[in-house]
Design a protein around this motif. Structure first.
Motif, PDB file in Angstrom:
ATOM      1  N   ARG A   1      11.443  15.515   6.731  1.00 36.28           N
ATOM      2  CA  ARG A   1      10.230  16.277   6.429  1.00 36.28           C
ATOM      3  C   ARG A   1       9.453  16.615   7.690  1.00 36.28           C
ATOM      4  N   ARG A   2       9.728  15.901   8.785  1.00 36.14           N
ATOM      5  CA  ARG A   2       9.079  16.196  10.054  1.00 36.14           C
ATOM      6  C   ARG A   2      10.144  16.258  11.140  1.00 36.14           C
ATOM      7  N   THR A   3      10.070  17.298  11.962  1.00 40.75           N
ATOM      8  CA  THR A   3      11.018  17.455  13.061  1.00 40.75           C
ATOM      9  C   THR A   3      10.355  18.305  14.127  1.00 40.75           C
ATOM     10  N   LEU A   4      10.821  18.193  15.360  1.00 36.08           N
ATOM     11  CA  LEU A   4      10.261  18.993  16.444  1.00 36.08           C
ATOM     12  C   LEU A   4      10.767  20.425  16.416  1.00 36.08           C
ATOM     13  N   THR A   5      11.917  20.633  15.812  1.00 38.65           N
ATOM     14  CA  THR A   5      12.450  21.972  15.621  1.00 38.65           C
ATOM     15  C   THR A   5      13.530  21.910  14.549  1.00 38.65           C
ATOM     16  N   ARG A   6      13.814  23.049  13.940  1.00 40.39           N
ATOM     17  CA  ARG A   6      14.908  23.125  12.969  1.00 40.39           C
ATOM     18  C   ARG A   6      15.908  24.161  13.460  1.00 40.39           C
ATOM     19  N   SER A   7      17.160  23.761  13.497  1.00 40.86           N
ATOM     20  CA  SER A   7      18.208  24.675  13.914  1.00 40.86           C
ATOM     21  C   SER A   7      18.666  25.523  12.735  1.00 40.86           C
ATOM     22  N   PRO A   8      18.849  26.833  12.934  1.00 37.11           N
ATOM     23  CA  PRO A   8      19.425  27.657  11.869  1.00 37.11           C
ATOM     24  C   PRO A   8      20.787  27.153  11.422  1.00 37.11           C
TER      25      PRO A   8
ATOM     26  N   ARG B   1      21.383  31.226   4.937  1.00 35.19           N
ATOM     27  CA  ARG B   1      21.305  32.068   6.114  1.00 35.19           C
ATOM     28  C   ARG B   1      21.529  33.539   5.759  1.00 35.19           C
ATOM     29  N   LEU B   2      22.491  33.783   4.861  1.00 34.69           N
ATOM     30  CA  LEU B   2      22.732  35.158   4.445  1.00 34.69           C
ATOM     31  C   LEU B   2      21.521  35.721   3.698  1.00 34.69           C
ATOM     32  N   ALA B   3      20.916  34.899   2.852  1.00 38.62           N
ATOM     33  CA  ALA B   3      19.740  35.348   2.098  1.00 38.62           C
ATOM     34  C   ALA B   3      18.572  35.651   3.032  1.00 38.62           C
ATOM     35  N   ALA B   4      18.367  34.805   4.036  1.00 38.86           N
ATOM     36  CA  ALA B   4      17.277  35.028   4.981  1.00 38.86           C
ATOM     37  C   ALA B   4      17.500  36.298   5.781  1.00 38.86           C
ATOM     38  N   LEU B   5      18.753  36.562   6.158  1.00 40.59           N
ATOM     39  CA  LEU B   5      19.057  37.776   6.905  1.00 40.59           C
ATOM     40  C   LEU B   5      18.774  39.008   6.050  1.00 40.59           C
ATOM     41  N   ALA B   6      19.204  38.966   4.804  1.00 42.02           N
ATOM     42  CA  ALA B   6      18.976  40.109   3.909  1.00 42.02           C
ATOM     43  C   ALA B   6      17.488  40.309   3.641  1.00 42.02           C
ATOM     44  N   ALA B   7      16.766  39.198   3.467  1.00 38.10           N
ATOM     45  CA  ALA B   7      15.340  39.297   3.167  1.00 38.10           C
ATOM     46  C   ALA B   7      14.547  39.856   4.339  1.00 38.10           C
ATOM     47  N   GLY B   8      14.984  39.538   5.561  1.00 36.12           N
ATOM     48  CA  GLY B   8      14.236  39.982   6.730  1.00 36.12           C
ATOM     49  C   GLY B   8      14.659  41.316   7.294  1.00 36.12           C
TER      50      GLY B   8
ATOM     51  N   TYR C   1      20.882  34.216  20.408  1.00 35.45           N
ATOM     52  CA  TYR C   1      20.929  33.044  19.535  1.00 35.45           C
ATOM     53  C   TYR C   1      20.271  31.839  20.180  1.00 35.45           C
ATOM     54  N   LYS C   2      20.272  31.749  21.509  1.00 37.49           N
ATOM     55  CA  LYS C   2      19.496  30.718  22.167  1.00 37.49           C
ATOM     56  C   LYS C   2      18.025  31.140  22.098  1.00 37.49           C
ATOM     57  N   THR C   3      17.164  30.214  21.780  1.00 30.86           N
ATOM     58  CA  THR C   3      15.721  30.435  21.723  1.00 30.86           C
ATOM     59  C   THR C   3      15.293  31.284  20.530  1.00 30.86           C
ATOM     60  N   LEU C   4      15.910  32.460  20.338  1.00 31.83           N
ATOM     61  CA  LEU C   4      15.458  33.385  19.310  1.00 31.83           C
ATOM     62  C   LEU C   4      16.045  33.086  17.937  1.00 31.83           C
ATOM     63  N   GLY C   5      17.084  32.251  17.865  1.00 34.18           N
ATOM     64  CA  GLY C   5      17.631  31.863  16.570  1.00 34.18           C
ATOM     65  C   GLY C   5      18.455  32.926  15.886  1.00 34.18           C
ATOM     66  N   GLY C   6      18.974  33.916  16.628  1.00 34.68           N
ATOM     67  CA  GLY C   6      19.824  34.927  16.021  1.00 34.68           C
ATOM     68  C   GLY C   6      21.194  34.376  15.678  1.00 34.68           C
ATOM     69  N   LEU C   7      22.027  35.237  15.098  1.00 33.48           N
ATOM     70  CA  LEU C   7      23.369  34.820  14.715  1.00 33.48           C
ATOM     71  C   LEU C   7      24.270  34.659  15.929  1.00 33.48           C
ATOM     72  N   SER C   8      24.213  35.610  16.840  1.00 31.58           N
ATOM     73  CA  SER C   8      25.066  35.629  18.027  1.00 31.58           C
ATOM     74  C   SER C   8      24.661  36.832  18.849  1.00 31.58           C
ATOM     75  N   GLY C   9      25.339  37.012  19.964  1.00 32.92           N
ATOM     76  CA  GLY C   9      25.155  38.234  20.728  1.00 32.92           C
ATOM     77  C   GLY C   9      24.250  38.082  21.928  1.00 32.92           C
ATOM     78  N   ALA C  10      24.358  39.072  22.822  1.00 33.11           N
ATOM     79  CA  ALA C  10      23.625  39.071  24.074  1.00 33.11           C
ATOM     80  C   ALA C  10      23.418  40.516  24.495  1.00 33.11           C
ATOM     81  N   ALA C  11      22.623  40.688  25.547  1.00 30.78           N
ATOM     82  CA  ALA C  11      22.427  42.018  26.106  1.00 30.78           C
ATOM     83  C   ALA C  11      22.455  41.933  27.619  1.00 30.78           C
ATOM     84  N   LEU C  12      22.991  42.960  28.240  1.00 26.28           N
ATOM     85  CA  LEU C  12      22.953  43.122  29.682  1.00 26.28           C
ATOM     86  C   LEU C  12      22.035  44.301  29.974  1.00 26.28           C
ATOM     87  N   ALA C  13      21.010  44.064  30.795  1.00 28.86           N
ATOM     88  CA  ALA C  13      20.038  45.106  31.104  1.00 28.86           C
ATOM     89  C   ALA C  13      20.014  45.360  32.601  1.00 28.86           C
ATOM     90  N   GLY C  14      19.767  46.623  32.976  1.00 30.56           N
ATOM     91  CA  GLY C  14      19.715  46.980  34.384  1.00 30.56           C
ATOM     92  C   GLY C  14      19.651  48.478  34.558  1.00 30.56           C
TER      93      GLY C  14
END
Length: 402
Positions: A40-47, A55-62, A238-251
């Motif tokens: 009931r108490r935690t410092l963070t919850r992992s997806p 997880r599928l329901a949350a993705l569809a809802a958002g 997915y690190k920090t932001l809690g997404g499913l996967s993926g990354a971006a290269l910017a420049g």
């Protein structure tokens, strides 16, 4: 040590042929996840603790909050994937960004492109950087790149170490923060000086910014000003932001256009990636604005952990760095990792409080020393320093109980 999400466990290599050892590991993991879910108490919850259906329901809802759910799905990177690329480029103040299925691929492509442009296939980076520790030698084996290490200290290199390094390199890669050294960061002035030293050597600078999102509070700068120091930046969804996967290269647009070509050659031009893109956009909306609060609370939690260990007579311990540079940091204790794992699970099962998740044997030092990584997320904002100290005391009681 294999790479993980910010809050889940490091991967364990599979046992040949399965067998009882693997079965035991699987059973232990199911027990841990059940305890983490029920806490009931935690410092963070992992997806990753959530069942697939949730997880599928949350993705569809958002989805409707970040894109038009009645629009067409993406095909080879258009649609919502292109929307995500434009948003990331704007957030980082870069000309363009390209979506990649993995950060490993994004960084290999970036470093390969820079090697071709500079005429030098040597990359200077830290020996604890992700490509050196978590990618099975991919830079050399797949991309034909060579790596060198300006320092082996558990921190990023200094400007003098870059200037005085004995051999040339085409690209300096800086991991911000340096995860395996404790999510550590230089000061803003130190970072500026290191970048300038690389420029003096005619090297380009690439930021491994898998966790760049949470660096702004430490530097006291906005993301575009941080990213502007580098020639290219990789960020994770997915690190920090809690997404499913993926990354971006910017420049620069010319680099990103070239990177798209190499992405196709590396097998990263996937037919459809809309679930990952939607998850990333949701993370940018929901998590990115809260990161300053997480970082501030991590300092409270880290201080209270140190106080709690001292008050409980833990003997030797270490909270590193103290104070934390981001919303993540390490804790070290002089006990075997299996003992600490068991105490952490029992605390969650018996009290409903999840203070720590996984523990691992220390990579260096005397046998019997272990460390864990602590992440403070939304759930951790409600913890007071007293709550943390109470949880430390209850945890240590289970560590030392016969």
């Amino acid at each position: 040590m294999a790479d993980i999400t910010d809050t889940d466990e490091r991967q364990t290599p599979p046992q040949p042929g399965g067998g009882t050892a693997q079965d035991d590991q699987d059973a232990q993991r199911r027990r841990r996840v059940a305890a983490w879910r029920a806490a009931r108490r935690t410092l963070t919850r992992s997806p990753l603790d959530l069942p697939l259906g949730e997880r599928l329901a949350a993705l569809a809802a958002g989805a409707g909050s970040v894109t038009d759910p009645d629009g067409p799905t993406d095909i080879y990177g258009d649609g919502v994937v292109a929307e995500l690329e434009k948003r990331v480029a704007a957030l980082l103040g870069m000309e363009a960004a390209a979506f990649f299925p993995t950060g490993t691929m994004a960084q290999q492509v970036a470093l390969r492109c820079w090697a071709g442009r500079t005429g030098n296939d040597t990359v200077a980076l830290h020996p604890l950087a992700h490509p050196e520790v978590h990618e099975r030698g991919a830079l050399g084996a797949v991309s034909g790149l060579r790596t060198v290490h300006p320092t082996a200290e558990p921190r990023l290199p200094t400007a003098s170490e870059i200037r005085d390094f004995e051999e040339p390199f085409g690209t300096l890669m800086l991991e911000l923060p340096l995860r395996d050294a404790g999510f550590t960061l230089p000061t803003w002035q130190e970072l500026q000086d290191v970048v300038e030293a690389a420029r003096e050597r005619d090297a380009v600078v690439h930021f491994d910014g898998a966790r760049l999102w949470e660096c702004a509070p430490h530097f006291g700068r906005e993301l575009p000003e941080i990213a502007a120091l580098a020639d290219s930046v990789y960020v994770s969804f997915y690190k920090t932001l809690g997404g499913l996967s993926g990354a971006a290269l910017a420049g620069p647009r010319t680099l990103v256009d070239e990177a798209r070509t190499w992405r196709h050659r590396y097998g990263g031009q996937l037919f459809q990636q809309f679930p990952a893109a939607i998850g990333a956009l949701m993370g940018l909306d929901r998590e990115l604005p809260q990161l300053p609060a997480y970082v501030a609370q991590a300092k409270v939690v880290a201080g209270a952990l140190a106080e709690g260990f001292a008050e409980a007579g833990a003997g030797w311990f270490r909270v590193h760095p103290e104070p934390p540079h981001t919303h993540q940091f390490q804790v070290w204790l002089p006990y075997p990792s299996d003992v600490l794992d068991e105490a952490a699970v029992r605390l969650a099962e018996e009290t409903g409080v999840c203070l720590f998740r996984r523990w691992w044997p220390a990579p260096a030092g005397p046998p019997g020393t272990s460390f864990t990584e602590v992440t403070v997320g939304h759930e951790g904002l409600e913890w007071s320093a007293a709550d943390v100290r109470d949880a430390v005391r209850a945890f240590l009681e289970r560590v030392t109980a016969p």
